[in-house]
Scaffold this motif. Structure first.
Motif, PDB file in Angstrom:
ATOM      1  N   GLU A  36       0.826  -1.203   0.000  1.00 48.70           N
ATOM      2  CA  GLU A  36       0.000   0.000   0.000  1.00 48.70           C
ATOM      3  C   GLU A  36       0.867   1.263   0.000  1.00 48.70           C
ATOM      4  OE1 GLU A  36      -4.107  -1.667   2.017  1.00 48.70           O
ATOM      5  OE2 GLU A  36      -2.737  -0.496   3.264  1.00 48.70           O
ATOM      6  N   SER A  37       0.178   2.409  -0.031  1.00 46.61           N
ATOM      7  CA  SER A  37       0.870   3.696  -0.117  1.00 46.61           C
ATOM      8  C   SER A  37       0.518   4.600   1.051  1.00 46.61           C
ATOM      9  CB  SER A  37       0.483   4.407  -1.424  1.00 46.61           C
ATOM     10  OG  SER A  37       0.843   3.641  -2.552  1.00 46.61           O
ATOM     11  N   LEU A  38       1.404   5.539   1.320  1.00 43.51           N
ATOM     12  CA  LEU A  38       1.190   6.589   2.301  1.00 43.51           C
ATOM     13  C   LEU A  38       1.873   7.845   1.798  1.00 43.51           C
ATOM     14  CD1 LEU A  38       1.858   5.220   5.927  1.00 43.51           C
ATOM     15  CD2 LEU A  38      -0.291   6.167   5.062  1.00 43.51           C
ATOM     16  N   ARG A  39       1.357   8.997   2.203  1.00 41.85           N
ATOM     17  CA  ARG A  39       2.031  10.251   1.919  1.00 41.85           C
ATOM     18  C   ARG A  39       2.268  10.996   3.222  1.00 41.85           C
ATOM     19  NH1 ARG A  39       0.374  15.597  -1.640  1.00 41.85           N
ATOM     20  NH2 ARG A  39      -0.979  15.977   0.163  1.00 41.85           N
ATOM     21  N   LEU A  40       3.521  11.309   3.472  1.00 39.00           N
ATOM     22  CA  LEU A  40       3.907  12.098   4.636  1.00 39.00           C
ATOM     23  C   LEU A  40       4.016  13.565   4.251  1.00 39.00           C
ATOM     24  CD1 LEU A  40       6.734   9.866   6.175  1.00 39.00           C
ATOM     25  CD2 LEU A  40       4.251   9.711   6.503  1.00 39.00           C
ATOM     26  N   SER A  41       3.669  14.423   5.201  1.00 40.27           N
ATOM     27  CA  SER A  41       3.795  15.872   4.999  1.00 40.27           C
ATOM     28  C   SER A  41       4.607  16.474   6.133  1.00 40.27           C
ATOM     29  CB  SER A  41       2.415  16.537   4.965  1.00 40.27           C
ATOM     30  OG  SER A  41       1.617  16.022   3.928  1.00 40.27           O
ATOM     31  N   CYS A  42       5.299  17.545   5.823  1.00 36.89           N
ATOM     32  CA  CYS A  42       6.094  18.260   6.827  1.00 36.89           C
ATOM     33  C   CYS A  42       5.977  19.744   6.513  1.00 36.89           C
ATOM     34  CB  CYS A  42       7.546  17.807   6.774  1.00 36.89           C
ATOM     35  SG  CYS A  42       8.660  18.813   7.786  1.00 36.89           S
ATOM     36  N   THR A  43       5.363  20.481   7.421  1.00 36.96           N
ATOM     37  CA  THR A  43       5.199  21.921   7.221  1.00 36.96           C
ATOM     38  C   THR A  43       6.209  22.675   8.057  1.00 36.96           C
ATOM     39  OG1 THR A  43       2.851  21.640   6.764  1.00 36.96           O
ATOM     40  CG2 THR A  43       3.597  23.847   7.362  1.00 36.96           C
ATOM     41  N   ALA A  44       6.931  23.579   7.399  1.00 36.26           N
ATOM     42  CA  ALA A  44       7.964  24.360   8.053  1.00 36.26           C
ATOM     43  C   ALA A  44       7.447  25.760   8.357  1.00 36.26           C
ATOM     44  CB  ALA A  44       9.196  24.443   7.159  1.00 36.26           C
ATOM     45  N   SER A  45       7.911  26.305   9.469  1.00 34.66           N
ATOM     46  CA  SER A  45       7.597  27.685   9.829  1.00 34.66           C
ATOM     47  C   SER A  45       8.817  28.314  10.473  1.00 34.66           C
ATOM     48  CB  SER A  45       6.382  27.747  10.766  1.00 34.66           C
ATOM     49  OG  SER A  45       6.633  27.036  11.957  1.00 34.66           O
ATOM     50  N   GLY A  46       8.795  29.616  10.608  1.00 39.60           N
ATOM     51  CA  GLY A  46       9.944  30.328  11.164  1.00 39.60           C
ATOM     52  C   GLY A  46      10.818  30.865  10.048  1.00 39.60           C
ATOM     53  N   SER A  47      12.111  30.688  10.164  1.00 37.87           N
ATOM     54  CA  SER A  47      13.074  31.240   9.197  1.00 37.87           C
ATOM     55  C   SER A  47      13.215  30.333   7.976  1.00 37.87           C
ATOM     56  CB  SER A  47      14.437  31.427   9.872  1.00 37.87           C
ATOM     57  OG  SER A  47      14.335  32.292  10.987  1.00 37.87           O
ATOM     58  N   VAL A  48      12.115  30.171   7.249  1.00 40.25           N
ATOM     59  CA  VAL A  48      12.110  29.223   6.125  1.00 40.25           C
ATOM     60  C   VAL A  48      12.985  29.706   4.981  1.00 40.25           C
ATOM     61  CG1 VAL A  48       9.864  28.263   6.735  1.00 40.25           C
ATOM     62  CG2 VAL A  48      10.001  30.231   5.195  1.00 40.25           C
ATOM     63  N   GLY A  49      13.227  31.012   4.903  1.00 44.73           N
ATOM     64  CA  GLY A  49      14.062  31.537   3.828  1.00 44.73           C
ATOM     65  C   GLY A  49      15.508  31.104   3.917  1.00 44.73           C
ATOM     66  N   SER A  50      15.928  30.615   5.083  1.00 42.12           N
ATOM     67  CA  SER A  50      17.314  30.191   5.261  1.00 42.12           C
ATOM     68  C   SER A  50      17.511  28.702   4.978  1.00 42.12           C
ATOM     69  CB  SER A  50      17.777  30.506   6.687  1.00 42.12           C
ATOM     70  OG  SER A  50      17.002  29.773   7.625  1.00 42.12           O
ATOM     71  N   ILE A  51      16.437  27.990   4.639  1.00 43.67           N
ATOM     72  CA  ILE A  51      16.529  26.544   4.396  1.00 43.67           C
ATOM     73  C   ILE A  51      17.207  26.283   3.055  1.00 43.67           C
ATOM     74  CG2 ILE A  51      15.229  24.420   4.005  1.00 43.67           C
ATOM     75  CD1 ILE A  51      13.098  25.490   5.902  1.00 43.67           C
ATOM     76  N   ILE A  52      18.232  25.451   3.065  1.00 40.42           N
ATOM     77  CA  ILE A  52      18.942  25.097   1.831  1.00 40.42           C
ATOM     78  C   ILE A  52      18.663  23.666   1.400  1.00 40.42           C
ATOM     79  CG2 ILE A  52      20.766  26.804   2.114  1.00 40.42           C
ATOM     80  CD1 ILE A  52      22.552  24.551   3.208  1.00 40.42           C
ATOM     81  N   ARG A  53      18.174  22.865   2.313  1.00 41.05           N
ATOM     82  CA  ARG A  53      17.894  21.473   1.980  1.00 41.05           C
ATOM     83  C   ARG A  53      16.898  20.915   2.982  1.00 41.05           C
ATOM     84  NH1 ARG A  53      23.083  18.465   2.054  1.00 41.05           N
ATOM     85  NH2 ARG A  53      22.587  17.864   4.188  1.00 41.05           N
TER      86      ARG A  53
ATOM     87  N   VAL B 193      10.004   5.192  12.603  1.00 37.14           N
ATOM     88  CA  VAL B 193       9.582   6.573  12.817  1.00 37.14           C
ATOM     89  C   VAL B 193      10.268   7.410  11.740  1.00 37.14           C
ATOM     90  CG1 VAL B 193       9.542   8.543  14.378  1.00 37.14           C
ATOM     91  CG2 VAL B 193       9.297   6.215  15.291  1.00 37.14           C
ATOM     92  N   TYR B 194       9.474   8.177  11.029  1.00 35.62           N
ATOM     93  CA  TYR B 194       9.998   9.017   9.952  1.00 35.62           C
ATOM     94  C   TYR B 194      10.111  10.458  10.448  1.00 35.62           C
ATOM     95  CZ  TYR B 194       9.569   5.243   6.597  1.00 35.62           C
ATOM     96  OH  TYR B 194       9.741   4.063   5.907  1.00 35.62           O
ATOM     97  N   TYR B 195      11.277  11.037  10.235  1.00 34.06           N
ATOM     98  CA  TYR B 195      11.571  12.383  10.705  1.00 34.06           C
ATOM     99  C   TYR B 195      11.814  13.317   9.529  1.00 34.06           C
ATOM    100  CZ  TYR B 195      12.420  10.243  15.281  1.00 34.06           C
ATOM    101  OH  TYR B 195      12.296   9.558  16.462  1.00 34.06           O
ATOM    102  N   CYS B 196      11.275  14.507   9.635  1.00 36.61           N
ATOM    103  CA  CYS B 196      11.547  15.576   8.673  1.00 36.61           C
ATOM    104  C   CYS B 196      12.762  16.356   9.149  1.00 36.61           C
ATOM    105  CB  CYS B 196      10.322  16.478   8.583  1.00 36.61           C
ATOM    106  SG  CYS B 196      10.492  17.888   7.474  1.00 36.61           S
ATOM    107  N   ASN B 197      13.608  16.730   8.226  1.00 35.57           N
ATOM    108  CA  ASN B 197      14.822  17.486   8.544  1.00 35.57           C
ATOM    109  C   ASN B 197      14.922  18.718   7.653  1.00 35.57           C
ATOM    110  OD1 ASN B 197      17.863  17.796   7.331  1.00 35.57           O
ATOM    111  ND2 ASN B 197      17.861  17.625   9.553  1.00 35.57           N
ATOM    112  N   ALA B 198      15.380  19.800   8.226  1.00 32.14           N
ATOM    113  CA  ALA B 198      15.679  21.016   7.450  1.00 32.14           C
ATOM    114  C   ALA B 198      17.066  21.495   7.818  1.00 32.14           C
ATOM    115  CB  ALA B 198      14.646  22.104   7.725  1.00 32.14           C
ATOM    116  N   LYS B 199      17.863  21.775   6.795  1.00 30.84           N
ATOM    117  CA  LYS B 199      19.196  22.338   7.017  1.00 30.84           C
ATOM    118  C   LYS B 199      19.148  23.805   6.589  1.00 30.84           C
ATOM    119  CE  LYS B 199      22.915  19.955   6.325  1.00 30.84           C
ATOM    120  NZ  LYS B 199      23.603  20.076   7.632  1.00 30.84           N
ATOM    121  N   THR B 200      19.627  24.678   7.463  1.00 32.54           N
ATOM    122  CA  THR B 200      19.641  26.102   7.146  1.00 32.54           C
ATOM    123  C   THR B 200      21.070  26.599   7.020  1.00 32.54           C
ATOM    124  OG1 THR B 200      19.631  26.773   9.477  1.00 32.54           O
ATOM    125  CG2 THR B 200      17.497  26.473   8.409  1.00 32.54           C
ATOM    126  N   LYS B 201      21.236  27.640   6.213  1.00 33.96           N
ATOM    127  CA  LYS B 201      22.516  28.327   6.120  1.00 33.96           C
ATOM    128  C   LYS B 201      22.306  29.728   6.677  1.00 33.96           C
ATOM    129  CE  LYS B 201      26.511  28.939   3.188  1.00 33.96           C
ATOM    130  NZ  LYS B 201      27.148  28.563   1.907  1.00 33.96           N
TER     131      LYS B 201
END
Length: 123
Positions: free
Chosen positions: A16-33, A92-100
């Motif tokens: 079967e299928s699943l779709r995960l979502s991750c919503t970012a907030s805060g300093s999103v303009g600094s996210i590079i990956r 457990v699936y984790y969302c990650n954001a890397k900022t510069k």
């Protein structure tokens, strides 16, 4: 600072299928990956898929051709479409954001993590 909130996990049967979502907030303009990682009990946290701000993607070999990572910049949301799920995908699936970041002459990178969402695949 970046805050990440995941959703979409659950219990599914193999194939079967699943779709995960991750919503970012805060300093999103600094996210590079952004990316998805997963951690099974007693195991280390491993990369599943990632996408750069330029749109380049990278997948773990075990999920290539079954999972698709995408990003809706207007909604500041990252997705992971998971098809043909296998029992070994239980984790457990984790969302990650890397900022510069920059301040004066200094630059540095930070990593942010969501709280995780459980995906269970039964055989």
């Amino acid at each position: 600072q970046v805050q990440l909130v995941e959703s979409g996990g659950g219990l599914v049967q193999a194939g079967e299928s699943l779709r995960l979502s991750c919503t970012a907030s805060g300093s999103v303009g600094s996210i590079i990956r952004m990316g998805w990682y997963r951690q099974a009990p007693g195991e280390q946290r491993d990369l599943v898929a990632q996408v750069t701000s330029g749109g380049s993607t990278n997948y773990a070999y075990s999920v290539k051709d079954r999972f698709t990572i995408s990003r809706d910049n207007a909604k500041n949301t990252l997705y992971l479409q998971m098809n043909s799920l296998k029992p070994e995908g239980t984790a457990v699936y984790y969302c990650n954001a890397k900022t510069k970041n920059r301040k004066g002459w200094s630059t540095w990178e930070d990593d942010y993590w969501g709280q995780g969402t459980q995906v269970t695949v039964s055989s």
